[in-house]
Write a protein that holds these residues in place. Structure first.
Motif, PDB file in Angstrom:
ATOM      1  N   VAL A   1      38.624  60.829  66.744  1.00 11.41           N
ATOM      2  CA  VAL A   1      38.456  60.402  66.088  1.00 11.41           C
ATOM      3  C   VAL A   1      40.082  60.612  64.489  1.00 11.41           C
ATOM      4  O   VAL A   1      39.485  59.771  64.204  1.00 11.41           O
ATOM      5  CB  VAL A   1      36.919  60.821  65.126  1.00 11.41           C
ATOM      6  N   ASP A   2      39.928  62.148  64.730  1.00  7.38           N
ATOM      7  CA  ASP A   2      40.578  61.957  63.886  1.00  7.38           C
ATOM      8  C   ASP A   2      41.993  61.631  64.038  1.00  7.38           C
ATOM      9  O   ASP A   2      42.984  60.885  62.858  1.00  7.38           O
ATOM     10  CB  ASP A   2      40.881  64.022  64.161  1.00  7.38           C
ATOM     11  N   LEU A   3      42.276  61.719  65.464  1.00  2.56           N
ATOM     12  CA  LEU A   3      43.920  60.606  65.435  1.00  2.56           C
ATOM     13  C   LEU A   3      43.741  59.147  64.917  1.00  2.56           C
ATOM     14  O   LEU A   3      44.447  58.804  64.292  1.00  2.56           O
ATOM     15  CB  LEU A   3      43.865  60.886  66.905  1.00  2.56           C
ATOM     16  N   MET A   4      42.180  58.651  65.306  1.00  2.00           N
ATOM     17  CA  MET A   4      42.519  57.101  65.244  1.00  2.00           C
ATOM     18  C   MET A   4      42.296  57.360  63.373  1.00  2.00           C
ATOM     19  O   MET A   4      43.244  56.013  63.275  1.00  2.00           O
ATOM     20  CB  MET A   4      41.129  56.816  65.092  1.00  2.00           C
ATOM     21  N   LEU A   5      41.744  58.124  62.489  1.00  2.00           N
ATOM     22  CA  LEU A   5      41.785  57.818  60.801  1.00  2.00           C
ATOM     23  C   LEU A   5      42.832  58.207  60.797  1.00  2.00           C
ATOM     24  O   LEU A   5      43.895  57.768  59.333  1.00  2.00           O
ATOM     25  CB  LEU A   5      41.302  58.671  60.349  1.00  2.00           C
ATOM     26  N   GLN A   6      44.143  59.145  61.031  1.00  2.00           N
ATOM     27  CA  GLN A   6      45.114  59.449  60.996  1.00  2.00           C
ATOM     28  C   GLN A   6      46.358  58.809  60.749  1.00  2.00           C
ATOM     29  O   GLN A   6      46.942  58.061  60.557  1.00  2.00           O
ATOM     30  CB  GLN A   6      45.713  61.156  60.927  1.00  2.00           C
ATOM     31  N   GLN A   7      46.224  57.745  62.141  1.00  2.00           N
ATOM     32  CA  GLN A   7      47.072  56.854  63.002  1.00  2.00           C
ATOM     33  C   GLN A   7      46.405  55.224  62.022  1.00  2.00           C
ATOM     34  O   GLN A   7      47.717  54.402  61.510  1.00  2.00           O
ATOM     35  CB  GLN A   7      46.958  56.385  64.637  1.00  2.00           C
ATOM     36  N   GLU A   8      45.445  55.044  61.881  1.00  2.00           N
ATOM     37  CA  GLU A   8      45.465  53.766  61.170  1.00  2.00           C
ATOM     38  C   GLU A   8      45.141  53.873  58.861  1.00  2.00           C
ATOM     39  O   GLU A   8      44.507  53.134  58.399  1.00  2.00           O
ATOM     40  CB  GLU A   8      43.945  53.596  61.594  1.00  2.00           C
ATOM     41  N   SER A   9      45.180  55.152  58.625  1.00  2.00           N
ATOM     42  CA  SER A   9      45.352  55.538  57.746  1.00  2.00           C
ATOM     43  C   SER A   9      46.334  54.784  56.687  1.00  2.00           C
ATOM     44  O   SER A   9      47.711  54.394  57.396  1.00  2.00           O
ATOM     45  CB  SER A   9      45.472  57.078  57.055  1.00  2.00           C
ATOM     46  N   PRO A  10      46.200  53.914  55.341  1.00  2.00           N
ATOM     47  CA  PRO A  10      47.351  52.894  55.112  1.00  2.00           C
ATOM     48  C   PRO A  10      48.656  53.967  54.506  1.00  2.00           C
ATOM     49  O   PRO A  10      49.620  53.600  54.125  1.00  2.00           O
ATOM     50  CB  PRO A  10      46.560  52.430  53.429  1.00  2.00           C
ATOM     51  N   ASN A  11      48.743  55.013  54.428  1.00  2.00           N
ATOM     52  CA  ASN A  11      49.268  55.987  54.135  1.00  2.00           C
ATOM     53  C   ASN A  11      50.107  56.553  55.511  1.00  2.00           C
ATOM     54  O   ASN A  11      51.419  56.582  55.202  1.00  2.00           O
ATOM     55  CB  ASN A  11      48.593  57.753  53.316  1.00  2.00           C
ATOM     56  N   THR A  12      49.733  56.420  56.456  1.00  2.00           N
ATOM     57  CA  THR A  12      50.902  56.343  57.294  1.00  2.00           C
ATOM     58  C   THR A  12      51.489  55.267  58.101  1.00  2.00           C
ATOM     59  O   THR A  12      51.406  54.214  57.693  1.00  2.00           O
ATOM     60  CB  THR A  12      49.740  56.900  58.646  1.00  2.00           C
TER      61      THR A  12
ATOM     62  N   PRO B   1      38.950  51.008  56.651  1.00  2.00           N
ATOM     63  CA  PRO B   1      38.420  51.828  54.936  1.00  2.00           C
ATOM     64  C   PRO B   1      38.969  52.903  54.845  1.00  2.00           C
ATOM     65  O   PRO B   1      38.402  53.236  56.285  1.00  2.00           O
ATOM     66  CB  PRO B   1      36.702  50.456  53.468  1.00  2.00           C
ATOM     67  N   ALA B   2      38.548  53.954  54.292  1.00  2.00           N
ATOM     68  CA  ALA B   2      38.774  55.082  54.156  1.00  2.00           C
ATOM     69  C   ALA B   2      37.626  55.873  54.621  1.00  2.00           C
ATOM     70  O   ALA B   2      36.665  55.131  54.025  1.00  2.00           O
ATOM     71  CB  ALA B   2      39.957  55.782  53.351  1.00  2.00           C
ATOM     72  N   PRO B   3      37.921  56.780  54.900  1.00  2.00           N
ATOM     73  CA  PRO B   3      35.687  57.400  55.099  1.00  2.00           C
ATOM     74  C   PRO B   3      35.495  57.172  53.557  1.00  2.00           C
ATOM     75  O   PRO B   3      35.358  57.875  52.172  1.00  2.00           O
ATOM     76  CB  PRO B   3      36.085  58.542  55.481  1.00  2.00           C
ATOM     77  N   GLY B   4      33.740  56.876  53.369  1.00  2.00           N
ATOM     78  CA  GLY B   4      33.104  56.416  52.465  1.00  2.00           C
ATOM     79  C   GLY B   4      33.537  55.804  51.181  1.00  2.00           C
ATOM     80  O   GLY B   4      32.865  55.856  50.452  1.00  2.00           O
TER      81      GLY B   4
END
Length: 399
Positions: free
Chosen positions: A388-399, A10-13
């Protein structure tokens, strides 16, 4: 290096771990989140990005440290206080944590070396017959003779007769290196009876279980400090000098041991409702433990997924001794290493060459194959927030 696997985390929040995640995170502590007792500024910002409004983690998270001078619950409390986020004991892996699975040693009389509540730590891990260095020195006061001020003037009597020692557990760097080196060698060369004469021709060496192989670690000082790996290096050198043989380890635990990473993955899965993860990110500051270990585990995962053997066994690095894994355990697809520049690794220094890597890695892992590509991180970033920014970017459904 090929495309990353996109997870469904899930995305943050969005409410933490109410749904199953495909991604798990392993954080080193010293040099990544802390330097000694001080919090690295990026650490709190990074963890805030990984929790929701209820302070629940968005991904399964485990803190894997080679520290071993405290109890697991105390480390969790310390991290929770310093990092302003609730961390459970089940989210912490200390260098000695996997010892609770080595049940064949739990009934043996073990000599323990390290700092902190070593007896309590050993009992918590399942060891029932524990002898400390202090107890051994009290029983045999004539053995520790380096410090002239502590030499006995008479032979004191001890009410407790210690049993023969059957194994040695090295939890971490001790306070008095000379005392511990002397007494450990005494035990090794007398087959557990340190009051006897040395026998350097013993056919079998007593089992030694070593935790934490870090040569260096990052505290508040400008340069890294000696770690337990330095102590092991001294012990190995003395043993070889006296016997002509190398010191063998029954098991070597803590990063970069495969056993430690497999144990940490089990904890990640427990947080993930026991569902398999696709990708594990391992964030660390030390090429020789964090990055090497994560890359070695990634290689193990790749081999596991192509191996059709039904009876898979995992080796505790440094021994060749198989350690049983959980049956029918579905391992992650890959482990990605992320190197941060806030600890042991200095971006101003070049990556170590083949010779330096060999000299650095072989201090306590006799069977460890040293390959330069295993100390090359999947990613290198400035600090843990960037990781953490890298992980969130890599694992975002939009990437």
């Amino acid at each position: 290096r090929g495309p990353m696997i996109s997870g469904s985390a899930p995305a943050p929040g969005s409410g933490g771990l109410r749904c199953v995640c495909f991604v798990g995170v392993l954080f080193d502590v010293d040099g990544v989140l802390l330097r000694g007792g001080s919090v690295i500024p990026a650490a709190r910002r990074a963890l805030r990005k990984l929790v929701d409004q209820n302070q629940s983690f968005l991904f399964p998270v485990v803190f894997v440290t080679n520290a071993g001078s405290c109890l697991r619950r105390h480390k969790a409390q310390q991290l929770s206080h310093l990092l302003d986020v609730q961390i459970a004991p089940e989210q912490v892996v200390l260098s000695h944590s996997p010892l609770h699975m080595m049940e064949t040693f739990h009934n043996k009389c073990v000599l323990v070396s390290g700092q902190g509540p070593v007896t309590q730590i050993a009992h918590t891990l399942g060891f029932q017959k524990v002898v400390t260095m202090e107890e051994l020195s009290e029983q045999h006061p004539l053995l520790d003779m380096v410090d002239h001020s502590r030499r006995p003037t008479s032979t004191p009597s001890s009410s407790r007769i210690l049993p023969q020692i059957q194994a040695i557990i090295l939890f971490g760097e001790p306070i008095r290196w000379e005392t511990n080196l002397q007494l450990i060698v005494d035990v090794l060369l007398t087959n557990g009876r340190p009051g006897c004469v040395y026998d350097t021709r013993l056919s079998a060496q007593m089992p030694v279980l070593a935790c934490n192989m870090d040569l260096l670690w990052m505290a508040e000082a400008p340069s890294p400090r000696f770690g337990h790996g330095m102590f092991l290096l001294c012990l190995e050198s003395i043993y070889r000098k006296l016997t002509g043989r190398r010191l063998e380890y029954e098991a070597v635990l803590g990063k970069p041991s495969l056993f430690t990473y497999q144990y940490a993955e089990q904890l990640l899965r427990q947080q993930n409702q026991n569902h398999k993860l696709s990708t594990i990110y391992a964030v660390g500051d030390n090429l020789m433990t964090d990055i090497y270990g994560a890359n070695l585990y990634n290689r193990y995962l790749a081999k596991h997924h192509t191996d059709t053997m039904s009876d898979t066994k995992l080796v505790a690095q440094g021994t060749g001794t198989p350690v049983p894994v959980v049956e029918e355990f579905a391992f992650a697809a890959q482990c990605r290493s992320i190197l941060v520049c806030t600890g042991v690794y200095n971006p101003q220094s070049p990556l170590p060459g083949d010779q330096n890597v060999s000299e650095t890695m072989l201090h306590g892992q006799n069977d460890l194959k040293v390959e330069p590509d295993l100390v090359e991180p999947s990613h290198m970033v400035e600090d843990v927030e960037a990781a953490v920014d890298l992980m969130l970017q890599q694992e975002s459904p939009n990437t």
